[in-house]
Design an enzyme around this catalytic site. Structure first.
Site, PDB file in Angstrom:
ATOM      1  N   GLU A  35      12.805  -0.175 -10.687  1.00 30.18           N
ATOM      2  CA  GLU A  35      12.576  -0.058  -9.419  1.00 30.18           C
ATOM      3  C   GLU A  35      13.468   0.907  -8.824  1.00 30.18           C
ATOM      4  O   GLU A  35      14.545   1.050  -8.952  1.00 30.18           O
ATOM      5  CB  GLU A  35      12.771  -1.638  -8.497  1.00 30.18           C
ATOM      6  CG  GLU A  35      13.073  -1.452  -6.875  1.00 30.18           C
ATOM      7  CD  GLU A  35      11.843  -0.774  -6.436  1.00 30.18           C
ATOM      8  OE1 GLU A  35      10.626  -1.267  -6.622  1.00 30.18           O
ATOM      9  OE2 GLU A  35      11.855   0.137  -5.343  1.00 30.18           O
ATOM     10  N   ARG A 109       6.835 -10.829   4.564  1.00 28.71           N
ATOM     11  CA  ARG A 109       6.618 -10.153   3.438  1.00 28.71           C
ATOM     12  C   ARG A 109       8.301 -10.331   2.600  1.00 28.71           C
ATOM     13  O   ARG A 109       8.032 -10.420   1.303  1.00 28.71           O
ATOM     14  CB  ARG A 109       6.764  -8.650   3.485  1.00 28.71           C
ATOM     15  CG  ARG A 109       5.284  -8.382   4.173  1.00 28.71           C
ATOM     16  CD  ARG A 109       5.334  -6.556   4.228  1.00 28.71           C
ATOM     17  NE  ARG A 109       5.260  -5.894   3.092  1.00 28.71           N
ATOM     18  CZ  ARG A 109       4.239  -5.553   2.161  1.00 28.71           C
ATOM     19  NH1 ARG A 109       3.135  -5.540   3.182  1.00 28.71           N
ATOM     20  NH2 ARG A 109       4.446  -4.881   1.378  1.00 28.71           N
ATOM     21  N   TYR A 217       0.098 -12.923  14.411  1.00 28.33           N
ATOM     22  CA  TYR A 217       0.106 -14.328  13.629  1.00 28.33           C
ATOM     23  C   TYR A 217       1.372 -14.825  13.424  1.00 28.33           C
ATOM     24  O   TYR A 217       2.194 -14.198  13.543  1.00 28.33           O
ATOM     25  CB  TYR A 217      -1.055 -14.334  12.255  1.00 28.33           C
ATOM     26  CG  TYR A 217      -0.374 -13.179  11.194  1.00 28.33           C
ATOM     27  CD1 TYR A 217       0.291 -13.365  10.469  1.00 28.33           C
ATOM     28  CD2 TYR A 217      -1.153 -12.112  11.397  1.00 28.33           C
ATOM     29  CE1 TYR A 217       0.610 -12.274   9.629  1.00 28.33           C
ATOM     30  CE2 TYR A 217      -0.816 -10.974  10.506  1.00 28.33           C
ATOM     31  CZ  TYR A 217       0.217 -11.286   9.625  1.00 28.33           C
ATOM     32  OH  TYR A 217       0.374 -10.246   8.539  1.00 28.33           O
ATOM     33  N   ASP A 295      -1.433  -0.508  -4.669  1.00 33.35           N
ATOM     34  CA  ASP A 295      -1.694   0.788  -4.037  1.00 33.35           C
ATOM     35  C   ASP A 295      -1.871   1.898  -4.919  1.00 33.35           C
ATOM     36  O   ASP A 295      -1.952   3.003  -4.097  1.00 33.35           O
ATOM     37  CB  ASP A 295      -0.375   0.771  -2.877  1.00 33.35           C
ATOM     38  CG  ASP A 295      -1.112  -0.114  -1.634  1.00 33.35           C
ATOM     39  OD1 ASP A 295      -2.144  -0.905  -1.642  1.00 33.35           O
ATOM     40  OD2 ASP A 295      -0.155  -0.107  -0.608  1.00 33.35           O
TER      41      ASP A 295
HETATM   42  C1  LIG Z   1       0.389  -2.444   8.826  1.00 37.32           C
HETATM   43  C2  LIG Z   1      -0.098  -3.006   7.314  1.00 37.32           C
HETATM   44  C3  LIG Z   1      -0.536  -4.427   7.314  1.00 37.32           C
HETATM   45  C4  LIG Z   1      -0.901  -4.766   6.101  1.00 37.32           C
HETATM   46  N1  LIG Z   1      -1.415  -6.118   6.062  1.00 37.32           N
HETATM   47  C5  LIG Z   1      -1.530  -6.786   4.925  1.00 37.32           C
HETATM   48  C6  LIG Z   1      -2.341  -7.819   4.835  1.00 37.32           C
HETATM   49  O1  LIG Z   1      -2.113  -8.864   5.811  1.00 37.32           O
HETATM   50  N2  LIG Z   1      -2.673  -8.621   3.480  1.00 37.32           N
HETATM   51  C7  LIG Z   1      -2.438  -7.753   2.342  1.00 37.32           C
HETATM   52  O2  LIG Z   1      -3.061  -8.348   1.241  1.00 37.32           O
HETATM   53  N3  LIG Z   1      -2.191  -6.489   2.373  1.00 37.32           N
HETATM   54  C8  LIG Z   1      -1.754  -6.101   3.569  1.00 37.32           C
HETATM   55  N4  LIG Z   1      -1.320  -4.762   3.524  1.00 37.32           N
HETATM   56  C9  LIG Z   1      -1.318  -3.815   2.424  1.00 37.32           C
HETATM   57  C10 LIG Z   1      -0.174  -4.105   1.374  1.00 37.32           C
HETATM   58  O3  LIG Z   1       0.909  -4.068   2.306  1.00 37.32           O
HETATM   59  C11 LIG Z   1      -0.014  -3.237   0.324  1.00 37.32           C
HETATM   60  O4  LIG Z   1      -1.416  -3.308  -0.211  1.00 37.32           O
HETATM   61  C12 LIG Z   1       0.940  -3.821  -0.736  1.00 37.32           C
HETATM   62  O5  LIG Z   1       2.196  -3.949  -0.332  1.00 37.32           O
HETATM   63  C13 LIG Z   1       0.908  -2.920  -2.234  1.00 37.32           C
HETATM   64  O6  LIG Z   1       1.770  -3.506  -2.987  1.00 37.32           O
HETATM   65  P1  LIG Z   1       2.110  -2.647  -4.101  1.00 37.32           P
HETATM   66  O7  LIG Z   1       3.013  -3.483  -5.019  1.00 37.32           O
HETATM   67  O8  LIG Z   1       0.780  -2.017  -5.041  1.00 37.32           O
HETATM   68  O9  LIG Z   1       2.905  -1.508  -3.581  1.00 37.32           O
HETATM   69  P2  LIG Z   1       4.192  -1.298  -2.768  1.00 37.32           P
HETATM   70  O10 LIG Z   1       4.341  -2.590  -2.009  1.00 37.32           O
HETATM   71  O11 LIG Z   1       4.114   0.097  -2.064  1.00 37.32           O
HETATM   72  O12 LIG Z   1       5.418  -1.272  -4.018  1.00 37.32           O
HETATM   73  C14 LIG Z   1       5.577  -0.168  -4.808  1.00 37.32           C
HETATM   74  C15 LIG Z   1       6.984  -0.188  -5.267  1.00 37.32           C
HETATM   75  O13 LIG Z   1       7.299   0.734  -6.223  1.00 37.32           O
HETATM   76  C16 LIG Z   1       8.728   1.224  -5.884  1.00 37.32           C
HETATM   77  N5  LIG Z   1       8.598   2.929  -6.426  1.00 37.32           N
HETATM   78  C17 LIG Z   1       7.860   3.717  -5.777  1.00 37.32           C
HETATM   79  N6  LIG Z   1       8.254   4.683  -6.663  1.00 37.32           N
HETATM   80  C18 LIG Z   1       8.675   4.531  -7.507  1.00 37.32           C
HETATM   81  C19 LIG Z   1       9.339   5.005  -8.800  1.00 37.32           C
HETATM   82  N7  LIG Z   1       9.046   6.412  -9.041  1.00 37.32           N
HETATM   83  N8  LIG Z   1       9.877   4.436  -9.540  1.00 37.32           N
HETATM   84  C20 LIG Z   1      10.138   3.062  -9.490  1.00 37.32           C
HETATM   85  N9  LIG Z   1       9.910   2.485  -8.401  1.00 37.32           N
HETATM   86  C21 LIG Z   1       8.986   3.185  -7.610  1.00 37.32           C
HETATM   87  C22 LIG Z   1       8.712   0.913  -4.354  1.00 37.32           C
HETATM   88  O14 LIG Z   1      10.129   1.286  -4.001  1.00 37.32           O
HETATM   89  C23 LIG Z   1       8.281  -0.189  -4.002  1.00 37.32           C
HETATM   90  O15 LIG Z   1       9.171  -1.238  -4.394  1.00 37.32           O
HETATM   91  C24 LIG Z   1      -0.961  -4.142   4.822  1.00 37.32           C
HETATM   92  C25 LIG Z   1      -0.274  -2.608   4.723  1.00 37.32           C
HETATM   93  C26 LIG Z   1       0.014  -2.304   6.185  1.00 37.32           C
HETATM   94  C27 LIG Z   1       0.287  -0.612   6.190  1.00 37.32           C
END
Ligand SMILES: Cc1cc2nc3c(=O)[nH]c(=O)nc-3n(C[C@H](O)[C@H](O)[C@H](O)COP(=O)(O)OP(=O)(O)OC[C@H]3O[C@@H](n4cnc5c(N)ncnc54)[C@H](O)[C@@H]3O)c2cc1C
Length: 399
Positions: A35, A109, A217, A295
């Site tokens: 991370e 979260r 909510y 994402d």
């Molecule tokens: C306004 C809003 C509301 C939302 N509401 C919902 C909801 O109600 N329900 C739902 O399912 N989703 C919701 N989402 C979407 C959800 O937040 C994301 O889809 C989800 O958090 C994606 O998770 P992830 O682990 O793929 O990415 P992220 O949460 O972005 O995690 C990526 C991680 O990788 C780390 N990282 C980045 N680059 C590097 C690197 N080079 N080396 C090592 N680590 C790195 C970051 O620090 C982070 O910890 C919402 C999003 C938004 C913007």
């Protein structure tokens, strides 16, 4: 065939990365999560988890804990932001679980992230912080990643769960900035005891209006109210992807709206503003022994509340594909992508469609649209209930 794979590296300890670590650990893999951030933290906002991903959480043995930390809403509603007219209501508490087998839960979260991190530590998974991945190298029988410190870490497979600005994705598919979607979102929470008693219903409330919408909510058993306020904007000017929000600007954007919306906003003390970014469907998520998750490969507008749920589904499928193809990981990763890409793309597209539905700019057209939804859901109630069976009823464990 090569030696069966054993050790998986995951870039990113977000909700997707930690879920993937747990799913892979349950399949007997050794996992190290790398991370970027110096310490694990999540934004002060809520997240909605529906039956399709709650099923995976249940499989990890964490559903009771999630229920304990979260909140189950009575219903989901779409209401007119100005008049309060309810054009759509679907019951959730008890009913979602009865229909799909698992509940609909709203959780902070940070609480969700802590729960996953604690489970990782209990399972003996290494989660290294202050470990930004800068590059990877594919070898004949494995992969190495280089961290910003210069340290090189070796594994059999690399999973890029490093979010919308994924370094792993950029190396695999080329550097390309995500596209600004023309929407920004303020997010924040308000302690429920600071709000007038009875003001905020125990629903997942979506209030729609011209060019904007507002969602609220409850979290933490009803002690906290979460809000997301979305407005259309021409451009995102700042370099950062989030910035401190101006509370007065937020209130002005929703001035004249229904008392529930303005009542919550009147008590907001701090908020952050997000530019909402997206990407078109990627041509592929996988190259050799490197793949993407969450994402990093399918960022989406939050208007289906499914971004994290899709990452959680990815995590389960990825672990099962790798477990079934330990001796042929390249093929296992191609299968993972094939299983996931159509579904994730469909949800991305549905989120864009919701943006159009929520933000109709012409007031007369919006009233007609809301009236049509009301008429449709009353004329054929079963259609309204079954419309999202493909999403919430999907059993990812059978993929
Ligand atoms: C306004 C809003 C509301 C939302 N509401 C919902 C909801 O109600 N329900 C739902 O399912 N989703 C919701 N989402 C979407 C959800 O937040 C994301 O889809 C989800 O958090 C994606 O998770 P992830 O682990 O793929 O990415 P992220 O949460 O972005 O995690 C990526 C991680 O990788 C780390 N990282 C980045 N680059 C590097 C690197 N080079 N080396 C090592 N680590 C790195 C970051 O620090 C982070 O910890 C919402 C999003 C938004 C913007």
């Amino acid at each position: 065939m090569s030696e069966p794979i054993r050790r998986i590296l995951i870039a990113g300890a977000g909700l997707g990365g930690l879920c993937a670590a747990l799913c892979l650990n349950r399949q007997g893999f050794e996992v190290e999560v790398l991370e970027r951030a110096p310490e694990l933290a999540e934004v002060g906002a809520g997240i909605q988890i529906s039956a399709n991903s709650a099923r995976v959480i249940a499989g990890l043995g964490l559903l009771d804990e999630m229920r304990r930390r979260g909140f189950e809403p009575e219903a989901a509603e779409i209401r007119d932001g100005l008049t309060g007219f309810t054009c759509y209501r679907t019951p959730l508490r008890g009913v979602h679980a009865a229909r799909y087998g698992f509940p609909y839960i709203q959780i902070h979260r940070a609480d969700f992230h802590d729960m996953l991190h604690e489970a990782c530590l209990a399972a003996g998974i290494t989660v290294s912080t202050d470990a930004p991945v800068t590059a990877y190298e594919s070898l004949r029988d494995g992969v190495t990643v280089t961290l910003a410190s210069g340290r090189v870490v070796a594994g059999d497979v690399l999973v890029g769960a490093d979010g919308i600005h994924s370094v792993v994705r950029a190396q695999m598919l080329g550097k390309e900035q995500p596209r600004f979607t023309g929407q920004v979102a303020w997010r924040g929470t308000v302690p429920a005891d600071r709000l007038p008693p009875g003001l905020v219903p125990a629903t997942a409330g979506v209030w729609v209006g011209p060019g904007r919408h507002f969602v609220h909510y409850y979290l933490r058993g009803g002690r906290l109210v979460n809000f997301v306020a979305v407005e259309e904007r021409k451009a995102w000017q700042t370099e950062s992807w989030t910035e401190p929000g101006d509370v007065n600007e937020l209130r002005a954007a929703f001035a004249g709206w229904h008392d529930v919306v303005t009542g919550i906003l009147a008590r907001v003390e701090h908020t952050f503003l997000w530019g909402l970014f997206g990407r078109d469907r990627l041509p592929c998520w996988t190259e050799g022994r490197v793949t993407l998750l969450g994402d990093a490969c399918h960022p989406m507008l939050p208007f289906m509340a499914q971004g994290a749920s899709m990452a959680i589904e990815d995590a389960h499928v990825l672990a099962h594909c790798l477990a079934a193809g330990r001796a042929v990981p390249e093929q296992a990763l191609v299968r993972y992508q094939a299983v996931r890409i159509e579904r994730a793309t469909r949800v991305q597209q549905q989120a864009v469609a919701n943006a159009r539905l929520f933000h109709v700019r012409n007031r007369a057209a919006q009233i007609l649209r809301l009236g049509a939804i009301w008429a449709g859901t009353h004329a054929i109630p079963n259609l309204a209930t079954s419309r999202f069976d493909w999403l919430y009823g999907h059993d990812v464990t059978k993929d």
